[in-house]
Scaffold this active site. Structure first.
Site, short mmCIF file in Angstrom:
data_model
loop_
_atom_site.label_atom_id
_atom_site.label_comp_id
_atom_site.label_asym_id
_atom_site.label_seq_id
_atom_site.Cartn_x
_atom_site.Cartn_y
_atom_site.Cartn_z
N LYS A 104 34.15 -38.39 18.85
CA LYS A 104 34.72 -37.43 18.05
C LYS A 104 34.85 -38.36 16.93
CE LYS A 104 35.52 -33.44 16.76
NZ LYS A 104 35.48 -32.21 17.43
N ASP A 123 31.67 -30.66 12.10
CA ASP A 123 33.13 -30.34 12.55
C ASP A 123 33.52 -29.94 11.06
OD1 ASP A 123 35.38 -30.25 15.30
OD2 ASP A 123 35.98 -31.07 13.12
N GLY A 134 40.36 -18.84 8.48
CA GLY A 134 39.70 -19.63 8.15
C GLY A 134 38.08 -18.96 7.88
N PHE A 135 37.36 -19.75 7.53
CA PHE A 135 36.03 -19.08 6.59
C PHE A 135 35.02 -19.83 6.73
CE2 PHE A 135 35.06 -20.31 2.59
CZ PHE A 135 36.37 -21.51 2.16
N GLY A 136 34.92 -21.25 7.49
CA GLY A 136 34.03 -21.91 8.04
C GLY A 136 33.09 -21.84 9.22
N ASN A 137 32.21 -22.44 9.26
CA ASN A 137 30.43 -22.06 10.47
C ASN A 137 32.10 -20.95 11.71
OD1 ASN A 137 30.13 -22.95 13.46
ND2 ASN A 137 28.40 -22.91 11.96
N VAL A 138 33.08 -21.18 12.01
CA VAL A 138 33.17 -20.62 13.33
C VAL A 138 33.75 -19.14 12.93
CG1 VAL A 138 34.67 -20.85 15.50
CG2 VAL A 138 34.56 -23.27 14.42
N ALA A 139 34.97 -19.20 12.39
CA ALA A 139 35.03 -17.65 11.84
C ALA A 139 33.92 -16.85 11.03
CB ALA A 139 35.85 -18.04 10.44
N TRP A 140 32.59 -17.92 10.35
CA TRP A 140 31.91 -16.85 10.40
C TRP A 140 30.86 -16.64 11.35
CZ3 TRP A 140 26.94 -18.70 11.39
CH2 TRP A 140 25.27 -18.45 10.54
O1 2IT Z 1 34.39 -28.72 18.73
C1 2IT Z 1 33.06 -29.22 18.47
O2 2IT Z 1 33.01 -28.50 19.98
C2 2IT Z 1 32.18 -29.78 18.02
N1 2IT Z 1 33.10 -29.48 16.87
C3 2IT Z 1 31.23 -29.49 18.52
C4 2IT Z 1 30.76 -30.60 18.70
C5 2IT Z 1 29.04 -31.15 18.95
O3 2IT Z 1 29.15 -31.50 19.76
O4 2IT Z 1 28.61 -30.03 19.30
#
Ligand code: 2IT
Length: 447
Positions: free
Chosen positions: A124, A164, A236-242
């Protein structure tokens, strides 16, 4: 191995690294019994080795804003464990980023990546840079300055970062541009989450949220339930929430909340396509304000300042924002209002007290390292496409993502089924991921 002894040592060694210590404790508690049945693990001191990152890079990033004012931020890359494959994991740009936060995220990533069935180690990285309120030009200059240092740590067979929190397709583009400029190589394969015209995979942007819903479907199927008609609270309203909002709606559920750092929006009749599309605009505006949804759609969404998504009645709660965003109090409110399933789209979205409360009440609980693994799994699929110089159709990627999420669910069931027949998904995910990485470490000797 005794969790409490090891934790006491780590607490003395890393005082104040609360997120890291929290993540390690959860895994150790889950694996303690299994670990102690394997003397070869103890002999190789696997626990002492697996809780330490292989290495941490720290670097200074200096950049100038649009007014010419100079700023200095700190950048990091934590390469945690590469026993099963090259380092893989996202980059987080957020003012609260610290080494502790990235150590927790890197540690989680090791086990999550092991669960995906693909050969990827865990890492990370990121910076304490705050993208909110910055112009596109400022974000570009920051990304370029960040890559001037990060380039020394990464490579297609070494370490492959992705996005992320605070790092999406736009940032990956700027980062890849600078990588290409310095290395004089295209860079296909050194980052994932790339644009579709330069090596990205179809469905990667949607994959974390889609994977989350595929995991939920598996959990519900096992419990004899159906998602159709369920009310789903998302944070949230970012990528994951979307991505989660798209797939939940497509599966016939009703998404009744989204949220931001300063408040939440209630959507009593469920989010619709127009609103889902607007989430993308909210992100690209750099304003980072969820109230924008209620301003844009006053008849459909109501904004509550200072509130979280967890105050609204729902069947399924999907935390998709940040670590520790759902407290024990929130869990109690959710259960009192009828919630019976919670799966994490964010990493470590629930505080330990919330998880224990959910489990004590028989709430179906899916931990992030299993339920949000669809994002990094699809990054793995992007790497496969890059390495073989091809690109798959949306349908092909979707089929593979679905099958990976089914596989992850099966591993949780295999290692997490309790004597009373219930499934402890936390235990299942932790033991399954741990067994794979520990075995790989033992087979490769003392390195
Ligand atoms: O928390 C995660 O799994 C990510 N941010 C995606 C990491 C990735 O290498 O696609």
């Amino acid at each position: 191995m005794k969790t409490n002894d090891i934790m006491a040592r780590l607490e003395a060694k890393y005082p104040g690294e609360s997120e890291y210590l929290q993540a390690v404790r959860e895994v150790l508690q889950s694996v303690e019994e299994t670990y102690n049945q394997h003397p070869e693990f103890e002999k190789a001191k696997i626990i002492e080795r697996i809780v330490e990152p292989d290495r941490i890079f720290t670097f200074r990033i200096t950049w100038a804003d649009d007014n010419g004012e100079v700023h200095t931020n700190i950048g990091y890359r934590v390469q945690f464990n590469s026993a099963i494959g090259p380092y893989k994991g996202g980059l987080r740009f957020h003012p609260s980023v610290t080494p502790s936060m990235l150590k927790f995220l890197g540690f989680e990533q090791v086990f999550k990546n092991a669960l995906t069935t693909l050969p990827m180690g865990g890492a990370k990285g990121g910076s304490d840079f705050d993208p909110s309120g910055r112009s596109d030009a400022e974000i570009m200059r920051f990304c370029q300055a960040y890559m001037q240092e990060l380039i020394n740590c990464i490579g297609p067979d070494q370490d492959i970062p992705a996005g992320d929190v605070g790092v999406g397709g736009r940032e990956i583009g700027f980062l890849n541009g600078m990588y290409r400029k310095i290395s004089r190589q295209h860079g296909t394969g050194v980052l994932t989450g790339k644009g579709l015209t330069w090596g990205g995979s179809l469905l990667r942007p949607e994959a974390t949220g889609f994977g989350l819903l595929y995991f939920v479907e598996n959990v519900l199927k096992k419990a004899g339930k159906d998602i159709k008609g369920c009310r789903v609270a998302i944070s949230g309203f970012g990528n994951v929430a979307w991505g989660a909002a798209i797939k939940a709606t497509e599966l016939g559920a009703k998404v009744v909340t989204i949220s931001g750092r300063k408040g939440m929006c209630e959507i009593p009749n469920g989010i619709d396509q127009e609103m889902i599309d607007y989430m993308l605009e909210m992100r690209s505006s750099n304003r980072h304000n969820v109230e924008d949804m209620a301003i844009r759609f006053p008849d459909k969404a109501k904004y509550y300042a200072g509130e979280k998504s967890w105050r609204v009645a729902c069947d399924i709660a999907l935390p998709c924002a940040f670590q520790n965003e759902l407290s024990e109090e929130d869990a109690k409110t959710l259960v009192a209002n009828g919630c019976w399933c919670c799966c994490e789209g964010s990493n470590m979205g629930c505080q330990p007290g919330a998880i224990h409360y959910f489990q004590s009440q028989g709430v179906l609980f899916g931990p992030g390292k299993a339920s949000n693994a669809g994002g990094v799994a699809t990054s793995g699929l992007e790497m496969v496409q890059n390495a073989s110089h091809i690109s798959w159709s949306k349908e092909e990627v979707d089929i593979k993502l679905k099958s990976i999420m089914r596989d992850i669910h099966e591993q949780c069931v295999k290692y997490g089924t309790q004597p009373d027949g219930s499934i402890d998904y936390v235990k299942g995910a932790n033991i399954a991921g741990f067994m794979k990485v520990a075995t790989a470490m033992i087979e490769q000797g003392l390195v």
